[in-house]
Design an enzyme around this catalytic site. Structure first.
Site, mmCIF file in Angstrom:
data_model
loop_
_atom_site.group_PDB
_atom_site.id
_atom_site.type_symbol
_atom_site.label_atom_id
_atom_site.label_comp_id
_atom_site.label_asym_id
_atom_site.label_seq_id
_atom_site.Cartn_x
_atom_site.Cartn_y
_atom_site.Cartn_z
ATOM 1 N N LYS A 185 9.055 13.425 -2.654
ATOM 2 C CA LYS A 185 8.167 14.569 -2.928
ATOM 3 C C LYS A 185 7.868 15.334 -1.637
ATOM 4 O O LYS A 185 7.971 16.560 -1.590
ATOM 5 C CB LYS A 185 6.843 14.067 -3.535
ATOM 6 C CG LYS A 185 5.710 15.086 -3.474
ATOM 7 C CD LYS A 185 4.410 14.541 -4.025
ATOM 8 C CE LYS A 185 3.541 13.798 -3.060
ATOM 9 N NZ LYS A 185 2.658 14.614 -2.203
ATOM 10 N N ASN A 186 7.510 14.600 -0.586
ATOM 11 C CA ASN A 186 7.046 15.274 0.628
ATOM 12 C C ASN A 186 8.184 15.883 1.445
ATOM 13 O O ASN A 186 7.938 16.656 2.372
ATOM 14 C CB ASN A 186 6.192 14.321 1.478
ATOM 15 C CG ASN A 186 4.847 14.076 0.812
ATOM 16 O OD1 ASN A 186 4.490 14.772 -0.148
ATOM 17 N ND2 ASN A 186 4.105 13.093 1.297
ATOM 18 N N CYS A 198 -10.072 18.143 0.339
ATOM 19 C CA CYS A 198 -9.460 17.374 -0.746
ATOM 20 C C CYS A 198 -10.267 16.111 -0.930
ATOM 21 O O CYS A 198 -11.245 15.893 -0.222
ATOM 22 C CB CYS A 198 -7.994 17.095 -0.471
ATOM 23 S SG CYS A 198 -7.737 15.771 0.676
ATOM 24 N N ARG A 207 -9.363 18.123 5.765
ATOM 25 C CA ARG A 207 -7.960 18.533 5.952
ATOM 26 C C ARG A 207 -7.795 20.001 6.395
ATOM 27 O O ARG A 207 -7.351 20.852 5.629
ATOM 28 C CB ARG A 207 -7.147 18.245 4.682
ATOM 29 C CG ARG A 207 -7.105 16.773 4.383
ATOM 30 C CD ARG A 207 -6.216 16.429 3.233
ATOM 31 N NE ARG A 207 -4.802 16.539 3.537
ATOM 32 C CZ ARG A 207 -3.853 16.383 2.633
ATOM 33 N NH1 ARG A 207 -4.178 16.124 1.383
ATOM 34 N NH2 ARG A 207 -2.599 16.479 2.973
ATOM 35 N N ASP A 239 -0.067 7.045 3.567
ATOM 36 C CA ASP A 239 0.173 7.139 2.123
ATOM 37 C C ASP A 239 0.427 5.780 1.472
ATOM 38 O O ASP A 239 0.498 5.698 0.238
ATOM 39 C CB ASP A 239 1.341 8.104 1.836
ATOM 40 C CG ASP A 239 0.968 9.535 2.181
ATOM 41 O OD1 ASP A 239 -0.236 9.824 2.298
ATOM 42 O OD2 ASP A 239 1.888 10.360 2.354
ATOM 43 N N ARG A 287 1.174 13.821 -10.209
ATOM 44 C CA ARG A 287 1.517 14.826 -9.191
ATOM 45 C C ARG A 287 2.626 14.337 -8.282
ATOM 46 O O ARG A 287 3.401 15.140 -7.761
ATOM 47 C CB ARG A 287 0.286 15.114 -8.311
ATOM 48 C CG ARG A 287 -0.765 15.930 -9.000
ATOM 49 C CD ARG A 287 -1.866 16.263 -8.039
ATOM 50 N NE ARG A 287 -1.307 16.925 -6.860
ATOM 51 C CZ ARG A 287 -2.004 17.368 -5.852
ATOM 52 N NH1 ARG A 287 -3.314 17.236 -5.849
ATOM 53 N NH2 ARG A 287 -1.432 17.955 -4.815
HETATM 54 N N1 EPU Z 1 -4.728 18.165 10.747
HETATM 55 C C1 EPU Z 1 -5.540 18.989 11.488
HETATM 56 N N2 EPU Z 1 -5.241 20.330 11.520
HETATM 57 C C2 EPU Z 1 -4.175 20.857 10.868
HETATM 58 C C3 EPU Z 1 -3.354 19.994 10.122
HETATM 59 C C4 EPU Z 1 -3.651 18.648 10.086
HETATM 60 O O1 EPU Z 1 -6.503 18.544 12.084
HETATM 61 O O2 EPU Z 1 -3.969 22.063 10.956
HETATM 62 C C5 EPU Z 1 -5.048 16.744 10.690
HETATM 63 C C6 EPU Z 1 -5.248 16.233 9.259
HETATM 64 O O3 EPU Z 1 -6.555 16.481 8.790
HETATM 65 C C7 EPU Z 1 -4.942 14.757 9.433
HETATM 66 C C8 EPU Z 1 -3.804 14.774 10.457
HETATM 67 O O4 EPU Z 1 -3.910 16.033 11.131
HETATM 68 O O5 EPU Z 1 -6.032 14.080 9.981
HETATM 69 C C9 EPU Z 1 -2.425 14.633 9.888
HETATM 70 O O6 EPU Z 1 -2.262 15.453 8.742
HETATM 71 P P1 EPU Z 1 -0.916 16.188 8.426
HETATM 72 O O7 EPU Z 1 -1.024 17.614 8.775
HETATM 73 O O8 EPU Z 1 0.230 15.427 9.029
HETATM 74 O O9 EPU Z 1 -0.863 16.080 6.839
HETATM 75 P P2 EPU Z 1 -0.117 17.077 5.911
HETATM 76 O O10 EPU Z 1 1.089 17.557 6.614
HETATM 77 O O11 EPU Z 1 -1.070 18.079 5.345
HETATM 78 C C10 EPU Z 1 1.506 15.331 4.819
HETATM 79 C C11 EPU Z 1 1.729 14.737 3.457
HETATM 80 C C12 EPU Z 1 0.562 13.837 3.078
HETATM 81 C C13 EPU Z 1 0.442 12.741 4.153
HETATM 82 C C14 EPU Z 1 0.292 13.376 5.535
HETATM 83 C C15 EPU Z 1 0.266 12.362 6.651
HETATM 84 C C16 EPU Z 1 2.999 16.444 2.314
HETATM 85 C C17 EPU Z 1 3.089 17.427 1.216
HETATM 86 N N3 EPU Z 1 1.844 15.810 2.468
HETATM 87 O O12 EPU Z 1 0.310 16.102 4.707
HETATM 88 O O13 EPU Z 1 0.909 13.243 1.844
HETATM 89 O O14 EPU Z 1 -0.666 11.923 3.872
HETATM 90 O O15 EPU Z 1 1.380 14.285 5.773
HETATM 91 O O16 EPU Z 1 1.431 11.630 6.679
HETATM 92 O O17 EPU Z 1 3.971 16.200 3.012
HETATM 93 C C18 EPU Z 1 0.523 12.226 -0.246
HETATM 94 O O18 EPU Z 1 1.743 12.317 -0.467
HETATM 95 O O19 EPU Z 1 -0.249 11.544 -0.964
HETATM 96 C C19 EPU Z 1 -0.049 12.922 0.913
HETATM 97 C C20 EPU Z 1 -1.344 13.173 1.025
#
Ligand code: EPU
Length: 429
Positions: A22-23, A120, A125, A313, A405
């Protein structure tokens, strides 16, 4: 609304084929916005978040055709110009990952409006890193009435450090990398995400003609090109789904063979599982998980961290393992300090869990008992389902739209392994 009704206590036995990730699929689908050529994608998982991304792409001027084992994404010349660069709140509120269209849209159309995703179930986030990275490439970005409005006269390559409070960010790296593909000159992303899903996106971009080096390391070097072209690409398998089946086999004392070709993506998790006492045999693209009586597993201590360390995750799933292993287990959240909504629901099933700030402490119990519980997010829901499989008696898991989802055909796959899991109408909600 539907619920799962699970009669627990059955050892899972048999074979399961792990679906596409998915990701990886979500940013790759967003990246198709960078070209007007046809793109053919294979191994796209059939699940709600992918459907949501398809609806978003349709609004942004793509036509998507789904055939048996492939998805064909085409440019729709009839789509209205004004809607091509607007990701509206009705879609973004359904899926935070919609933010990943921002980079491709601004790169392609030099302007975009993407609704600002809210918080969320497991915390705020923020998207500051996405915004900061695109600004450094030359976007002017403002937030008005809940929308991110971005425009540029053209991106210019730069050195951009994407380190955040909790380390690297997967989708911020993806967004900036996609934008940099069409920038003038060279972009270097420092502290880039190293997750296999980001590597898959980079490989897809390279297949479209992008010039990128360093995938899988924390430095990505991207030499901008004028145009990207169509391609055919197969998405990697879902390491989190594989990890979910690993825990399901382990806590039911079952024996499950997973068709999963990239065990290296789960190296940290497999090493830990073996230390705990779970049997794992890797033979080509088949991996056999041999579970035992869960009380024979050793307690463990882990911290969730960016790849290649333990993935957040799978935190909720390993909580179920810790609840049933002998002695004390500890999990610290290094990514999302508040991602604990599943803990009180698991306690309703007889678990002994104490959450203290960013750490959960589990004291192993001999057994769990069925209860009525509800999912608060995708991985919380998966953990409740897996706990229900190990519990004695009947568990009803509510709000399973969270699970739908992100897992393809979860009840069907579990039933094929001998689980008693039914989908029923939930009259309570
Ligand atoms: N963060 C910030 N600022 C930003 C972006 C992120 O502070 O602009 C923080 C987040 O709050 C968190 C950390 O950085 O504390 C890492 O978050 P990241 O940005 O890596 O998460 P994401 O890219 O939004 C993806 C996956 C998530 C998974 C995370 C971490 C997708 C669609 N989602 O989210 O997947 O938990 O990476 O590995 O790829 C799930 O599949 O259940 C899921 C939540």
């Amino acid at each position: 609304m539907n619920k799962y009704v699970v009669e627990g206590g059955k050892k899972l036995q048999g074979d399961v084929v792990i679906s596409g990730s998915k990701n990886a699929a979500l940013p790759i689908l967003a990246a198709t916005l960078l070209t007007e050529d046809e793109v053919i994608l294979k191994n796209v998982p059939v699940l709600k978040d992918v459907e949501t991304m398809i609806s978003l792409l349709a609004k942004l001027g793509k036509r998507i055709q789904i055939e048996e084992n492939k998805m064909i994404v085409r440019h729709d010349p009839k789509a209205s110009l004004s809607s091509r660069h607007e990701a509206t709140y009705d879609i973004v509120k359904q899926m935070r990952a919609s933010i990943v269209v921002l980079g491709p849209l601004v790169a392609k159309y030099h302007k975009a409006t993407v609704s600002l995703p809210g918080g969320c179930a497991f915390g705020p986030r923020p998207v500051d890193l996405h915004i900061r990275g695109l600004e450094q490439l030359g976007a002017k970005i403002a937030v008005h009435h809940g929308d991110i409005e971005a425009k540029t006269s053209g991106f210019k390559g730069k050195t951009i450090d994407l380190i955040g409070q909790f380390g690297s960010s997967v989708l911020a790296t993806d967004n900036v990398a996609m934008a940099a593909c069409l920038a003038k000159g060279e972009t270097t992303i420092e502290n880039a995400a190293r997750e296999p899903e980001t590597v898959d996106l980079v490989n897809f971009l390279i297949a479209m003609g992008a010039k990128i080096e360093g995938a899988g390391s924390s430095i990505l070097k991207i030499r901008g090109v004028k145009k990207l072209h169509g391609c055919e690409y197969t998405i990697i398998q879902d390491r989190i789904e594989a990890g979910t089946f690993l825990v399901a086999a382990a806590v039911t004392g079952g024996k499950v063979r997973m068709k999963y070709a990239t065990p290296e993506h789960l190296r940290f998790v497999f090493d830990l599982a073996r230390e705990i006492g779970i049997g794992i045999e890797e033979r080509g693209e088949w991996i056999t998980i041999k579970g035992k009586k869960p009380s024979s597993y050793k307690g463990f201590s882990i911290t969730t961290m960016p790849y290649p360390q333990f993935p957040t995750d799978l935190q909720s799933l390993f909580m179920v393992l810790g609840m049933l292993s002998s002695g004390i287990s500890k999990i610290s959240e290094g990514i999302y300090p508040n991602r604990w909504n599943h803990a009180p629901e698991l306690v309703r099933m007889g678990a002994d869990i104490r959450v203290e700030n960013e750490m959960a402490i589990m004291t192993g119990v001999k057994s769990l008992e069925g209860a009525s519980v509800q999912a608060s997010d995708l991985r919380a829901g998966a953990a409740l389902v897996v706990a229900a499989l190990a519990a004695g008696g009947k568990t009803e898991v509510r709000r399973i739209y969270h699970v739908d989802r992100g897992y393809e055909a979860l009840p069907e796959k579990l039933r094929a392994l001998g689980a008693n899991i039914q989908v029923a109408r939930d009259s309570l909600l």
